[in-house]
Design a protein around this motif. Structure first.
Motif, PDB file in Angstrom:
ATOM      1  N   GLU A 186      33.097  35.434  30.348  1.00 11.75           N
ATOM      2  CA  GLU A 186      32.769  35.828  31.992  1.00 11.75           C
ATOM      3  C   GLU A 186      31.599  36.180  31.880  1.00 11.75           C
ATOM      4  OE1 GLU A 186      36.914  34.481  30.952  1.00 11.75           O
ATOM      5  OE2 GLU A 186      35.273  35.592  30.711  1.00 11.75           O
ATOM      6  N   THR A 244      39.159  39.995  38.786  1.00 14.54           N
ATOM      7  CA  THR A 244      38.694  39.255  39.258  1.00 14.54           C
ATOM      8  C   THR A 244      38.772  39.383  40.946  1.00 14.54           C
ATOM      9  OG1 THR A 244      37.994  37.222  37.428  1.00 14.54           O
ATOM     10  CG2 THR A 244      37.641  36.223  39.403  1.00 14.54           C
ATOM     11  N   THR A 245      39.602  39.121  40.850  1.00  9.63           N
ATOM     12  CA  THR A 245      40.017  39.130  42.563  1.00  9.63           C
ATOM     13  C   THR A 245      39.623  40.467  42.938  1.00  9.63           C
ATOM     14  OG1 THR A 245      41.848  39.683  42.043  1.00  9.63           O
ATOM     15  CG2 THR A 245      41.733  37.175  41.680  1.00  9.63           C
ATOM     16  N   GLN A 248      43.595  36.809  29.837  1.00  2.92           N
ATOM     17  CA  GLN A 248      43.706  35.293  31.417  1.00  2.92           C
ATOM     18  C   GLN A 248      43.580  36.543  33.001  1.00  2.92           C
ATOM     19  OE1 GLN A 248      41.457  33.276  31.366  1.00  2.92           O
ATOM     20  NE2 GLN A 248      41.502  33.932  33.799  1.00  2.92           N
ATOM     21  N   MET A 249      45.426  36.659  32.396  1.00  9.52           N
ATOM     22  CA  MET A 249      45.978  37.459  33.534  1.00  9.52           C
ATOM     23  C   MET A 249      45.118  39.035  34.117  1.00  9.52           C
ATOM     24  SD  MET A 249      47.459  37.645  36.437  1.00  9.52           S
ATOM     25  CE  MET A 249      48.822  36.244  35.833  1.00  9.52           C
ATOM     26  N   SER A 305      41.980  37.798  35.464  1.00  7.68           N
ATOM     27  CA  SER A 305      41.715  37.180  36.908  1.00  7.68           C
ATOM     28  C   SER A 305      42.339  37.962  37.924  1.00  7.68           C
ATOM     29  CB  SER A 305      43.397  35.948  37.041  1.00  7.68           C
ATOM     30  OG  SER A 305      43.352  34.700  35.951  1.00  7.68           O
TER      31      SER A 305
END
Length: 301
Positions: free
Chosen positions: A250, A234-235, A227-228, A231
């Motif tokens: 996703e 995604t950023t 998940q990290m 994330s």
């Protein structure tokens, strides 16, 4: 249905709680009665079952052996009750499913949703475990069926179905790689990467691929959690190395793009549905197996 003796019921409770007092509270029985039955059992077996320590009760080697057998007896009785319910035509029941954490984000929620629609009376008890410990737990009777990633030793298990997931890079839809149908590792070297770290199994896979391809990745960040990595990608920190299984949700939503990795050394991630070959499964469990197989077929198309 409780065919077991008071001794065995009390023994299991003490072994589970490591304490006569806590076992007594759980069973709402006097601690002296529990202790008396344990002592009588040890006398009959002519060997201690517990070490009596200041901190509580700890199983001896003989106690561990009895505890393992008793857990299997309880599980077998549960299986028998489910099969009896099947013969009566009861349309409900429970199935214990063991699975790795990687399936908790997309695969398992889809399974629960499908079961809710097709068999609303069936309850799925899902236990998330470390992937390597799942076969051992299944053989110990702690589950009816299991989903395992990259299974190795399958001697005592029956593989019902398999499916493969490609490995590759994830990126944002506006990234240059998002337009490509597939990519080689050398094409990724110029981009910032979010690299998997141990204990993620993909960490060692990524290292082997980098060494085999003699590529020097441009590491922007490292993470030991799927998940990290998602994330960070995604950023906009960089592209991330994962399997398609990790990002199915996703990708379907259009938040990220998965680009499969090409190359002779690139493996696939295998997911297997298995059960203990020595156990007869209830019809309820077989229904769950069928739904899982259906999800696997749909995701392979």
């Amino acid at each position: 249905m409780q065919p077991f003796s008071r001794f065995l019921v009390y023994f299991l409770a003490v072994a589970r709680h490591c304490s006569i007092r806590k076992a007594a509270e759980d069973l709402n029985i006097a601690g002296s009665a529990i202790n008396r039955h344990i002592l009588l059992g040890e006398q009959q077996l002519q060997t201690p079952l517990f070490e009596r320590l200041p901190s509580g009760m700890r199983l001896t080697a003989t106690g561990e052996l009895l505890y393992g057998c008793a857990q299997r007896w309880v599980k077998d009785l549960d299986d028998l009750n489910r099969q009896i319910e099947d013969l009566k035509g009861i349309r409900h029941g429970q199935v214990d499913l063991l699975a790795p954490e990687a399936l908790s984000r997309t695969f398992l929620p889809e399974l629960v949703c499908r079961m809710k629609v097709s068999h609303p009376g069936v309850i799925l008890n899902m236990t998330i475990r470390d992937n390597q410990s799942i076969p051992v737990a299944l053989l110990a009777g702690k589950g009816d069926i299991a989903l395992v990633l990259d299974p190795e030793d399958m001697r005592d298990l029956t593989v019902i179905a398999r499916m493969s997931f490609p490995l590759g890079f994830i990126c944002r839809p506006d990234h240059p790689l998002a337009k490509l149908p597939a990519i080689r590792l050398t094409q990724c070297a110029e981009y910032d990467m979010v690299v998997p770290e141990a204990p993620l199994a993909l960490a060692s896979v990524f290292t082997r691929l980098v060494d085999a391809g003699r590529v020097t990745p441009h590491v922007a960040a490292r993470a030991n959690n799927v998940q990290m990595i998602i994330s960070l990608v995604t950023t906009g920190i960089g592209i991330g190395f994962l399997s398609y299984l990790d990002v199915m949700s996703e990708v379907r939503k259009g938040d990220l793009v998965f680009v499969p990795l090409l190359g002779p050394h690139v493996p696939h991630l295998t997911l297997a549905l298995v059960h203990d070959r020595t156990r007869q499964l209830s019809r309820t469990t077989q229904v769950v197996e069928n739904v899982i197989e259906e999800i696997m077929r749909l995701n392979m198309n």
